[in-house]
Every structure is written in C-alpha cells, then in structure tokens.
Motif scaffolding. Sequence first.
Motif, mmCIF file in Angstrom:
data_model
loop_
_atom_site.group_PDB
_atom_site.id
_atom_site.type_symbol
_atom_site.label_atom_id
_atom_site.label_comp_id
_atom_site.label_asym_id
_atom_site.label_seq_id
_atom_site.Cartn_x
_atom_site.Cartn_y
_atom_site.Cartn_z
ATOM 1 N N TYR A 124 -4.080 -69.074 49.989
ATOM 2 C CA TYR A 124 -2.953 -69.742 50.649
ATOM 3 C C TYR A 124 -1.956 -68.690 51.133
ATOM 4 O O TYR A 124 -1.555 -67.804 50.393
ATOM 5 C CB TYR A 124 -2.243 -70.698 49.683
ATOM 6 N N CYS A 180 1.821 -68.364 53.020
ATOM 7 C CA CYS A 180 3.006 -69.045 53.534
ATOM 8 C C CYS A 180 3.120 -68.730 55.025
ATOM 9 O O CYS A 180 3.197 -67.565 55.420
ATOM 10 C CB CYS A 180 4.261 -68.567 52.814
ATOM 11 N N CYS A 187 4.907 -76.251 50.628
ATOM 12 C CA CYS A 187 3.795 -75.329 50.349
ATOM 13 C C CYS A 187 2.973 -75.820 49.160
ATOM 14 O O CYS A 187 1.744 -75.810 49.201
ATOM 15 C CB CYS A 187 4.313 -73.919 50.100
ATOM 16 N N HIS A 239 11.362 -68.819 46.692
ATOM 17 C CA HIS A 239 10.319 -69.693 47.243
ATOM 18 C C HIS A 239 9.075 -69.764 46.353
ATOM 19 O O HIS A 239 8.625 -70.846 45.988
ATOM 20 C CB HIS A 239 9.972 -69.226 48.659
ATOM 21 N N HIS A 240 8.530 -68.636 45.987
ATOM 22 C CA HIS A 240 7.302 -68.664 45.176
ATOM 23 C C HIS A 240 7.585 -69.061 43.732
ATOM 24 O O HIS A 240 6.777 -69.736 43.095
ATOM 25 C CB HIS A 240 6.579 -67.315 45.261
ATOM 26 N N GLU A 281 7.685 -72.710 43.983
ATOM 27 C CA GLU A 281 6.339 -73.282 44.180
ATOM 28 C C GLU A 281 5.604 -73.363 42.838
ATOM 29 O O GLU A 281 4.959 -74.349 42.520
ATOM 30 C CB GLU A 281 5.519 -72.411 45.144
HETATM 31 ZN ZN LIG Z 1 5.343 -71.091 51.000
#
Ligand SMILES: [Zn+2]
Length: 486
Positions: A27, A29, A230, A255-256, A259
């Motif tokens: 994956y 982003c 995501c 962000h991560h 996630e």
């Molecule tokens: Zn992302």
Amino acid sequence: MSLQFHNQLSKKVDAFTPLQEGKVHLYTCGPTVYNYLTVGNWTAYVYWDTLVRTLQANGLEVTRVMNITDVGHLVSDADDGEDKLEKGAKRDGTTAWEVAAHYTEDFIEGMQALNLIAPTHMPKATEYIEQQLALVRVLKDKGYTYQISDGIYYDTSKFPTYGDFADLDLDAQKAGARVEFNPEKRNPSDFALWKFTPEGEKRDMEWATPADLLDKGVERPGFPGWHLECSAMAMALLGETIDIHTGGIDHIPVHHTNEIAQSEAANGVIFANYWLHNNHLKVDGTKISKSLGNGYTLQDLEEKGFSPLDLRLFILQSHYRTEGNFTFDNLAAARNRRLNWRNVAALRHQIHDTLTTDESTEEDSKTISLYAASKALVETLSDDLNTAGAMAIIDGAFDAVLSSRLDTIHQHALVSFIETIDEVLGLKLLDTTPDISDDQKRLIIERTRARDGKDYARSDEIRDELAKSGIAVRDTASGPIWEYTH
Ligand SMILES: [Zn+2]
C-alpha cells in the motif's frame, strides 16, 4: 537473493518475508489531488515504483494499492483548516469534484511520463465512503470513538501503543498542548475519523452521517478524515494485514500513526509488517514552498528542455532515506548521465554479433562481467533499495564497455544488461535509443571514405549534416561509432 528493508516498525533493517510465499501486498499513500505535483511529490512515487520493480525482479507477484485522496485532507494535515480540495475549488473557480478530476488526470499523465508502473488498484476516497463509515462503526462499537461539535474522533488514550511507531512523547504533547489545540478533544493526539460540515455551510463533497454513528441522533452531513481513508481502502482491497506500507517521513508521526491506531483497534491484528518512508527533497537547499515558487512541476521541467526521465534518474541517484537536493545544475548532470547511458545502449545497433554462436563466449570476461553486473544490480537494490549503489554498478559496467573494442562486446550480454536496468530502474534505455536511418548510415560510410581519401571538406560537411539530425560520429580503434548529441 535476499531482500531487506529499513522498517519503521522495528526501527532497523529487517529481512523481508512476505505473508504469502511469492506474493506481496503493498500500500502506498497516494496524492491529494488539489494541485499539480512538484518534483518533491514525485520523488516518493519514483522510489516506490522502484520498490515494486525490485520486488518483481526477485520473482514476487505484487498487488499494489495507491489511493487517490480526493476529499478530507485538511490544509494542516491534522484536523484544522480547510479541506485542500474545497480550497482548490475556490482557487480554480470550480467544484471540488472538478478539481479532483482534473488533478487526478494530470497525476496519471505524470505517472506515465515518469514510467511509473500503474498500481493494481487506484481507489478514490470518495468511492469508499461506505467502507470508511463501516470502519467508524466498528471503532464506535469497540469504544474507541467520541463525538464533539465538529466530528467523530478517535480516542488515542484507548490505544496503549499509540506513540510507539513514531516514538512520540505523548505526555510532553499534553503538557505543551498547542494554542490551536481543540479544547473539546480529550487528548491532543486524538484525531477526526469523520468531520461534520460546519454549521451553515454547504460543501461540494459531503455525505449523510448514518444515524447510528451519531450520539444524539442529530442529522449532520460530514466527510471522512484523511487517515480513515487509507485504512479503509487498504483493508477493503488488501486485507487486514498487509506486507508493506510506504509513504513520506512526514507521515510517520500523524498519518501513519493514526492509520495503525484505527486499523489495529478495529481488526485486532497487525496492520502492516514493513513500513518504508522516503525522505524529503529540497530545492536549492531549501524546503519546497508556495511562497518561494520553487515547487517545480513536470511541466516546468519540460519547458526547460528536460525529460521526465532525467528527473527519474536524478531522484534515483540518492538513497530514498537521505534528503535530496534538487537544482537545475544537478538535473542537467543527471541528463548528461542519461545521455551517456543511452549512447552505450546505442552500441547494440553497431555491434556485429559474430560472438553469438561462438563457444568461447562463456570465457569472454566482458560478457561474464555484464551478466554479473545484471545480477549485482538486482542484489544491490534488494539491499534496502540502494539505488545509488545500483547506479555505480551501471557506471562501472558501462565504463568497461566503452574502453573495449566493439568487436569484443557480446551483443546479447549488453542487451540483457540494459533490459535489466530498464526493468528495475525504469529508465527506458532501450525505448529511447532507436537505430539511426539507412540514410544516416550511408552518410557515415561516405564520411569514412572521404576521410580515408583525405577529402576533409566533404567529411566535415557530412559531420555537420549528421549533427543537424542529432547524431555525432566518434572515430575509435574499432572504427566510427555514432552517438546521440541530446
Ligand atoms: Zn495514507
């Protein structure tokens, strides 16, 4: 051959073992499609494309998702400020939907120009609203969410390992809570899963919030948070645990981290086994910023006479974990290097392959060294994507070719090496080096005859004529060799 990568999860270089033998779920982003991408943005996609190519060169079948963020990415990257898409709509005098369509198309064109392999899936966040709401529901049912006046938030204090991925000091965050800290939030690090359209506003992109997700059953339209997108798309298309997740280093702390918190709280299993992050690209030694006007796009580069492949080569000269510095001088140097490499690739048209069926070729050291260089190239990239090391191998092998007599170079070995370079680095050395025309070949023969007959006036005339069509001739011990001049 063995693959290993620096993994943000373990903070060290780990040997790579996919969940399923022979297969990789990856994956990346993807872009927020509210503007043209800059050379800085493209850097990430070039590295992750090279990762895909390296995995494939190791015989792995790659299923890759790269999302298109077409809603919910706020200007601040956190939960403040305007949605970048809605802001782009105001700027362009259009709707957020049109902004997304326009810049998505531009992104896809740029990907093709840079010879980036199309991901298996390129989902748009706006097409996965249902899956995102379903994920909010799971998190709400498990007690991870709370509602405040501007949206539904994730309570990071309920996820005890929240700070581990980025080594965050959450106590310090609390103590030094910034001025812009939303006082309704329980913890500074809490983030919006679903934001409500502000009272009295009408967004281009908004969806009804299902009643069961709302605390008091008040009807409020809303839109997803960037982090949620995501997680939901990765789960929908790749499953609950994926092999590799990639992004920029700026994604690590927010962000991560978010996630991971959402996905692992929802599924109770590890979200991704390997996390790879590219460093930033500076321009002229400074950060890329709108106010400096240094956010060069592919169009800007092409206007200055550069090919997107020059940028690709420039990016690959640095390791993905080091900070790059873009200058037009550096780009010109990369263009020269690519021209030199193209001229080595062009030698394949000029070798009369008398060695092909010769049994002695096995012992020909240059042939062997080219086959060995192919192998070394893939091995070097397999070691945490050492693109700089890969380039040094190519230079070394090409120097050996250039210092050899043409008739000692095995055509198949040369072509096979260049095929490997194109496969793993995507530089299109074969596609960008067509043979010259029969007329040009005749001119080169005529020029040699003129020189042999000491008719230098005619020889110079032919040289000038060839130069006009972008071809130069070099006289060597093996006879004349033609080259591209640009
Ligand atoms: Zn992302």
